[in-house]
Design a protein around this motif. Structure first.
Motif, PDB file in Angstrom:
ATOM      1  N   GLY A  82      45.942  40.793  48.504  1.00 58.24           N
ATOM      2  CA  GLY A  82      46.548  39.855  49.446  1.00 58.24           C
ATOM      3  C   GLY A  82      45.680  38.679  49.864  1.00 58.24           C
ATOM      4  O   GLY A  82      46.141  37.831  50.612  1.00 58.24           O
ATOM      5  N   ILE A  83      44.437  38.633  49.410  1.00 56.14           N
ATOM      6  CA  ILE A  83      43.601  37.490  49.811  1.00 56.14           C
ATOM      7  C   ILE A  83      43.124  36.713  48.579  1.00 56.14           C
ATOM      8  O   ILE A  83      42.042  36.140  48.561  1.00 56.14           O
ATOM      9  CB  ILE A  83      42.398  37.914  50.679  1.00 56.14           C
ATOM     10  CG1 ILE A  83      41.422  38.808  49.905  1.00 56.14           C
ATOM     11  CG2 ILE A  83      42.849  38.584  51.951  1.00 56.14           C
ATOM     12  CD1 ILE A  83      40.089  38.957  50.590  1.00 56.14           C
ATOM     13  N   GLY A  84      43.951  36.664  47.576  1.00 57.97           N
ATOM     14  CA  GLY A  84      43.592  36.032  46.315  1.00 57.97           C
ATOM     15  C   GLY A  84      43.230  34.556  46.424  1.00 57.97           C
ATOM     16  O   GLY A  84      42.515  34.039  45.576  1.00 57.97           O
ATOM     17  N   TYR A  85      43.712  33.888  47.443  1.00 55.76           N
ATOM     18  CA  TYR A  85      43.461  32.456  47.580  1.00 55.76           C
ATOM     19  C   TYR A  85      42.377  32.146  48.602  1.00 55.76           C
ATOM     20  O   TYR A  85      42.119  30.988  48.911  1.00 55.76           O
ATOM     21  CB  TYR A  85      44.756  31.728  47.939  1.00 55.76           C
ATOM     22  CG  TYR A  85      45.785  31.878  46.846  1.00 55.76           C
ATOM     23  CD1 TYR A  85      45.680  31.137  45.692  1.00 55.76           C
ATOM     24  CD2 TYR A  85      46.823  32.796  46.966  1.00 55.76           C
ATOM     25  CE1 TYR A  85      46.599  31.291  44.665  1.00 55.76           C
ATOM     26  CE2 TYR A  85      47.743  32.960  45.951  1.00 55.76           C
ATOM     27  CZ  TYR A  85      47.631  32.195  44.800  1.00 55.76           C
ATOM     28  OH  TYR A  85      48.522  32.343  43.790  1.00 55.76           O
ATOM     29  N   ALA A  86      41.714  33.150  49.108  1.00 59.40           N
ATOM     30  CA  ALA A  86      40.667  32.944  50.109  1.00 59.40           C
ATOM     31  C   ALA A  86      39.483  32.171  49.536  1.00 59.40           C
ATOM     32  O   ALA A  86      38.854  31.378  50.237  1.00 59.40           O
ATOM     33  CB  ALA A  86      40.200  34.287  50.670  1.00 59.40           C
ATOM     34  N   GLY A  87      39.172  32.373  48.257  1.00 58.17           N
ATOM     35  CA  GLY A  87      38.069  31.648  47.630  1.00 58.17           C
ATOM     36  C   GLY A  87      38.314  30.159  47.615  1.00 58.17           C
ATOM     37  O   GLY A  87      37.409  29.362  47.900  1.00 58.17           O
ATOM     38  N   ASP A  88      39.556  29.760  47.286  1.00 62.49           N
ATOM     39  CA  ASP A  88      39.895  28.337  47.329  1.00 62.49           C
ATOM     40  C   ASP A  88      39.788  27.806  48.752  1.00 62.49           C
ATOM     41  O   ASP A  88      39.317  26.690  48.971  1.00 62.49           O
ATOM     42  CB  ASP A  88      41.318  28.099  46.807  1.00 62.49           C
ATOM     43  CG  ASP A  88      41.416  28.253  45.297  1.00 62.49           C
ATOM     44  OD1 ASP A  88      40.366  28.191  44.618  1.00 62.49           O
ATOM     45  OD2 ASP A  88      42.540  28.425  44.802  1.00 62.49           O
ATOM     46  N   GLY A  89      40.204  28.609  49.711  1.00 62.01           N
ATOM     47  CA  GLY A  89      40.102  28.193  51.117  1.00 62.01           C
ATOM     48  C   GLY A  89      38.652  27.983  51.525  1.00 62.01           C
ATOM     49  O   GLY A  89      38.322  26.996  52.186  1.00 62.01           O
ATOM     50  N   ALA A  90      37.782  28.895  51.107  1.00 59.09           N
ATOM     51  CA  ALA A  90      36.356  28.761  51.426  1.00 59.09           C
ATOM     52  C   ALA A  90      35.775  27.522  50.763  1.00 59.09           C
ATOM     53  O   ALA A  90      35.016  26.764  51.379  1.00 59.09           O
ATOM     54  CB  ALA A  90      35.598  30.012  50.987  1.00 59.09           C
TER      55      ALA A  90
END
Length: 134
Positions: A82-90
């Motif tokens: 569920g946090i697959g896009y957290a890296g892009d956010g960081a």
């Protein structure tokens, strides 16, 4: 204040990444902005006669650390559903911080900046305790 800006921009970046199916370019853009920030930092130091190899080296090490943090978020996202896009956010959060730093370098060189950017930098510095209290 910079932490809040990074948090908000990272969250917005993660949502946008999710909506468009992943940005992919976020880390590439981050690396380019880091190179630009480093170059403008060197230019600013040269103009103000403040060149210092130790300060430059420390800045480089900090940038490597930020890349390691982004990589860590991408790795953690592989094992937490569920946090697959957290890296892009960081990565986007760090992009915003790099842009702020590039802008600060320009103002330290005495270059013209639009009023809204000057105001934004003043707010960030004031909230971080670096500005002049009025």
């Amino acid at each position: 204040m910079e932490k809040n800006i990074a948090l908000v921009s990272g969250a917005v970046g993660a949502v946008i990444s999710y909506l468009v199916g992943g940005l992919g370019m976020a880390v590439t853009v981050l690396i380019a902005l880091m190179a630009l920030d480093y170059a403008t930092g060197l230019m600013q130091a040269a103009i103000n006669r403040e060149l210092n190899s130790r300060v430059g080296f420390n800045g480089f090490i900090r940038k490597i650390y930020y890349l390691m943090m982004v990589a860590s978020v991408y790795l953690i996202a592989l094992v937490i559903p569920g946090i697959g896009y957290a890296g892009d956010g960081a990565a986007i959060a760090f992009c915003v911080l790099e842009f702020i730093s590039i802008t600060e370098n320009g103002t330290k060189m005495g270059l013209w900046m639009p009023k809204f950017i000057q105001d934004l930098l003043a707010i960030v510095k004031d909230k971080a305790g670096e500005g002049n209290a009025k």
